[in-house]
Design a protein around this motif. Structure first.
Motif, mmCIF file in Angstrom:
data_model
loop_
_atom_site.group_PDB
_atom_site.id
_atom_site.type_symbol
_atom_site.label_atom_id
_atom_site.label_comp_id
_atom_site.label_asym_id
_atom_site.label_seq_id
_atom_site.Cartn_x
_atom_site.Cartn_y
_atom_site.Cartn_z
ATOM 1 N N ARG A 297 -0.536 8.090 -8.319
ATOM 2 C CA ARG A 297 -0.443 8.645 -9.681
ATOM 3 C C ARG A 297 1.013 8.687 -10.161
ATOM 4 O O ARG A 297 1.304 8.414 -11.333
ATOM 5 C CB ARG A 297 -1.067 10.050 -9.721
ATOM 6 C CG ARG A 297 -2.592 10.040 -9.765
ATOM 7 C CD ARG A 297 -3.137 11.430 -10.056
ATOM 8 N NE ARG A 297 -2.952 12.330 -8.942
ATOM 9 C CZ ARG A 297 -3.849 12.511 -7.955
ATOM 10 N NH1 ARG A 297 -4.985 11.831 -7.973
ATOM 11 N NH2 ARG A 297 -3.609 13.361 -6.975
ATOM 12 N N GLN A 298 1.926 9.022 -9.247
ATOM 13 C CA GLN A 298 3.348 9.053 -9.615
ATOM 14 C C GLN A 298 3.839 7.652 -9.984
ATOM 15 O O GLN A 298 4.568 7.476 -10.969
ATOM 16 C CB GLN A 298 4.173 9.599 -8.451
ATOM 17 C CG GLN A 298 5.656 9.746 -8.754
ATOM 18 C CD GLN A 298 5.932 10.855 -9.737
ATOM 19 O OE1 GLN A 298 5.652 12.011 -9.454
ATOM 20 N NE2 GLN A 298 6.493 10.527 -10.900
ATOM 21 N N ILE A 299 3.450 6.670 -9.201
ATOM 22 C CA ILE A 299 3.836 5.285 -9.481
ATOM 23 C C ILE A 299 3.313 4.859 -10.845
ATOM 24 O O ILE A 299 4.046 4.279 -11.657
ATOM 25 C CB ILE A 299 3.308 4.352 -8.371
ATOM 26 C CG1 ILE A 299 4.040 4.629 -7.048
ATOM 27 C CG2 ILE A 299 3.476 2.881 -8.772
ATOM 28 C CD1 ILE A 299 3.396 3.959 -5.847
ATOM 29 N N ALA A 300 2.043 5.133 -11.106
ATOM 30 C CA ALA A 300 1.448 4.733 -12.389
ATOM 31 C C ALA A 300 2.142 5.408 -13.564
ATOM 32 O O ALA A 300 2.421 4.774 -14.594
ATOM 33 C CB ALA A 300 -0.045 5.061 -12.385
ATOM 34 N N ALA A 301 2.451 6.694 -13.428
ATOM 35 C CA ALA A 301 3.100 7.433 -14.521
ATOM 36 C C ALA A 301 4.494 6.894 -14.799
ATOM 37 O O ALA A 301 4.875 6.681 -15.958
ATOM 38 C CB ALA A 301 3.159 8.921 -14.174
ATOM 39 N N THR B 22 -0.636 13.334 -0.766
ATOM 40 C CA THR B 22 -1.639 12.328 -0.426
ATOM 41 C C THR B 22 -1.251 10.964 -0.980
ATOM 42 O O THR B 22 -0.337 10.830 -1.799
ATOM 43 C CB THR B 22 -3.004 12.713 -1.017
ATOM 44 O OG1 THR B 22 -2.919 12.667 -2.450
ATOM 45 C CG2 THR B 22 -3.414 14.119 -0.581
ATOM 46 N N ARG B 23 -1.995 9.962 -0.532
ATOM 47 C CA ARG B 23 -1.827 8.615 -1.092
ATOM 48 C C ARG B 23 -2.111 8.622 -2.588
ATOM 49 O O ARG B 23 -1.406 7.969 -3.374
ATOM 50 C CB ARG B 23 -2.784 7.638 -0.401
ATOM 51 C CG ARG B 23 -2.510 7.368 1.056
ATOM 52 C CD ARG B 23 -3.637 6.545 1.677
ATOM 53 N NE ARG B 23 -3.831 5.288 0.963
ATOM 54 C CZ ARG B 23 -4.854 4.454 1.198
ATOM 55 N NH1 ARG B 23 -5.774 4.765 2.099
ATOM 56 N NH2 ARG B 23 -4.956 3.323 0.530
ATOM 57 N N GLU B 24 -3.115 9.366 -2.964
ATOM 58 C CA GLU B 24 -3.504 9.416 -4.375
ATOM 59 C C GLU B 24 -2.407 10.059 -5.226
ATOM 60 O O GLU B 24 -2.147 9.626 -6.349
ATOM 61 C CB GLU B 24 -4.820 10.173 -4.528
ATOM 62 C CG GLU B 24 -6.037 9.467 -3.937
ATOM 63 C CD GLU B 24 -6.090 9.490 -2.419
ATOM 64 O OE1 GLU B 24 -6.770 8.631 -1.830
ATOM 65 O OE2 GLU B 24 -5.438 10.373 -1.804
ATOM 66 N N ASP B 25 -1.753 11.087 -4.684
ATOM 67 C CA ASP B 25 -0.622 11.702 -5.391
ATOM 68 C C ASP B 25 0.450 10.659 -5.673
ATOM 69 O O ASP B 25 0.996 10.587 -6.783
ATOM 70 C CB ASP B 25 -0.009 12.833 -4.556
ATOM 71 C CG ASP B 25 -0.927 14.033 -4.393
ATOM 72 O OD1 ASP B 25 -1.788 14.242 -5.275
ATOM 73 O OD2 ASP B 25 -0.783 14.751 -3.389
ATOM 74 N N ILE C 27 0.854 -1.193 0.000
ATOM 75 C CA ILE C 27 0.000 0.000 0.000
ATOM 76 C C ILE C 27 0.891 1.244 0.000
ATOM 77 O O ILE C 27 1.615 1.494 0.964
ATOM 78 C CB ILE C 27 -0.924 0.038 1.227
ATOM 79 C CG1 ILE C 27 -1.887 -1.153 1.211
ATOM 80 C CG2 ILE C 27 -1.701 1.353 1.274
ATOM 81 C CD1 ILE C 27 -2.767 -1.242 2.451
ATOM 82 N N PRO C 28 0.868 2.040 -1.070
ATOM 83 C CA PRO C 28 1.628 3.296 -1.072
ATOM 84 C C PRO C 28 1.034 4.274 -0.048
ATOM 85 O O PRO C 28 -0.189 4.423 0.038
ATOM 86 C CB PRO C 28 1.445 3.821 -2.495
ATOM 87 C CG PRO C 28 0.984 2.640 -3.300
ATOM 88 C CD PRO C 28 0.196 1.793 -2.354
ATOM 89 N N VAL C 29 1.897 4.940 0.708
ATOM 90 C CA VAL C 29 1.439 5.890 1.718
ATOM 91 C C VAL C 29 1.692 7.324 1.272
ATOM 92 O O VAL C 29 0.776 8.123 1.149
ATOM 93 C CB VAL C 29 2.120 5.624 3.076
ATOM 94 C CG1 VAL C 29 1.628 6.627 4.122
ATOM 95 C CG2 VAL C 29 1.851 4.198 3.541
ATOM 96 N N THR C 30 2.952 7.661 1.033
ATOM 97 C CA THR C 30 3.282 8.971 0.472
ATOM 98 C C THR C 30 4.686 8.933 -0.106
ATOM 99 O O THR C 30 5.532 8.169 0.357
ATOM 100 C CB THR C 30 3.186 10.100 1.523
ATOM 101 O OG1 THR C 30 3.240 11.367 0.872
ATOM 102 C CG2 THR C 30 4.299 10.025 2.551
ATOM 103 N N ASN C 31 4.902 9.738 -1.129
ATOM 104 C CA ASN C 31 6.242 9.878 -1.676
ATOM 105 C C ASN C 31 7.016 10.848 -0.783
ATOM 106 O O ASN C 31 6.457 11.823 -0.284
ATOM 107 C CB ASN C 31 6.174 10.392 -3.109
ATOM 108 C CG ASN C 31 7.310 9.880 -3.970
ATOM 109 O OD1 ASN C 31 8.282 9.329 -3.452
ATOM 110 N ND2 ASN C 31 7.190 10.043 -5.272
#
Length: 326
Positions: free
Chosen positions: A305-309, A299-302, A119-123
């Motif tokens: 999105r970075q991981i997906a990109a 955020t987690r969502e940020d 589970i990604p938490v934050t970059n």
């Protein structure tokens, strides 16, 4: 009477506003024992430095010891597998590199599923990619490296920290863009690689700037060029490869914190809050700046999105250049 009523109501509202954050914190899931902070690379490198800066601040915030554990091997696979096997109660976290979350899953079979078991938490931070060599090496530009690689063939060597790492991708992508083949020499972290580069056992390394700064300042390594999109304010006069004749060579690198799959949402939210709070601490910001770490957070969502990109970007490069683990 009305005035008294208004004053009483105002006092109640003020008290409620003051107590709301306290109540919110009280509702957070508690930490009841030491926190294991898994680190996938050897002591002395960027990952280790970043992890220890965070651990010190987080320990002050959560009221428990945050203990850094260096679990090296497999370019981060060993530490990541340890995380996925741990109890998902929030007491084990991992500092994951870009390679662990975006590249390695596209290059080799893994004993875990990065989307299901993590589970990604934050970059946390991005770092500049920099090309370094030994102080006595005949390499003073990326063009020198390309020329030597063409002359020597596989006798030219490049240090990496394993399959899927930004260091490996840099080495392979540089070869693909310049029509050369450079032999990869894998290490368990940046620190042991630096020793061999400084003594000339290995020719070069495309790595994370923070782990090189001390050696560059002391003359143990020579900074040659940046592999990032922009120059760093710490060494602003160093050439940027992508702006100096090789536009396709841009290597982003970052580190973020992840939890085991099945960790409760409330605990994931608490860790996101604690990590973002830690990054606002003046001492953490000072140490990030002086070590060339660019603070991220969010955020987690940020982070997702970075991981997906980056997974999409590196997937295209891996397929285009047929990159495989060595």
């Amino acid at each position: 009477m009305k005035t008294t009523h208004r004053r009483g109501l105002a006092a109640l509202l003020a008290a409620a506003a003051f107590l709301a954050p306290v109540a919110s914190r009280a509702a957070d899931p508690p930490f009841t024992r030491d926190i294991r902070f898994l680190n996938p690379f050897a002591p002395g490198g960027t990952s280790d430095l970043l992890g220890r800066i965070l651990a010190e601040q987080l320990g002050k915030q959560v009221g428990q010891q945050v203990v850094v554990e260096n679990r090296t091997g497999g370019g981060g696979v060993v530490a990541t597998q340890e995380l996925t096997r741990s109890n998902p109660d929030g007491h084990t976290i991992l500092l994951a590199s870009m390679g662990i979350l975006t590249v390695t899953p596209q290059m080799q079979p893994l004993p875990y599923d990065v989307d299901r078991d993590i589970i990604p938490v934050t970059n946390i931070a991005s770092v500049y990619n920099i090309l370094v060599t030994g102080p006595n090496a005949p390499i003073r530009s990326w063009q020198d490296l390309a020329r030597l690689a063409k002359e020597r063939g596989r006798n030219t060597s490049c240090a990496t920290v394993g399959a899927g790492s930004s260091q490996q991708l840099s080495c392979i992508l540089f070869g693909a863009l310049t029509g050369t083949t450079i032999t990869q020499v894998p290490y368990r972290g940046g620190a042991p690689a630096i020793l061999d580069i400084s003594t000339g056992r290995v020719d070069v390394m495309f790595g994370n700037m923070p782990e090189f700064l001390g050696q560059i300042r002391d003359g143990g390594l020579r900074a040659v060029a940046y592999g990032a999109a922009e120059a760093s304010p710490l060494i602003p006069d160093l050439p940027v490869i992508s702006k100096d004749g090789l536009p396709g060579f841009v290597i982003p690198s970052w580190f973020g914190v992840v939890l085991p799959g099945r960790t409760p949402d409330a605990m994931v939210a608490r860790w996101n809050a604690e990590l973002n709070r830690a990054m606002q601490a003046p001492e953490v910001q000072r140490r990030f700046t002086e070590n060339g770490l660019q603070m991220l957070g969010g955020t987690r969502e940020d982070f997702q999105r970075q991981i997906a990109a980056d997974r999409q970007r590196w997937g295209a490069i891996i397929r285009e250049h047929n990159i495989r683990p060595e």
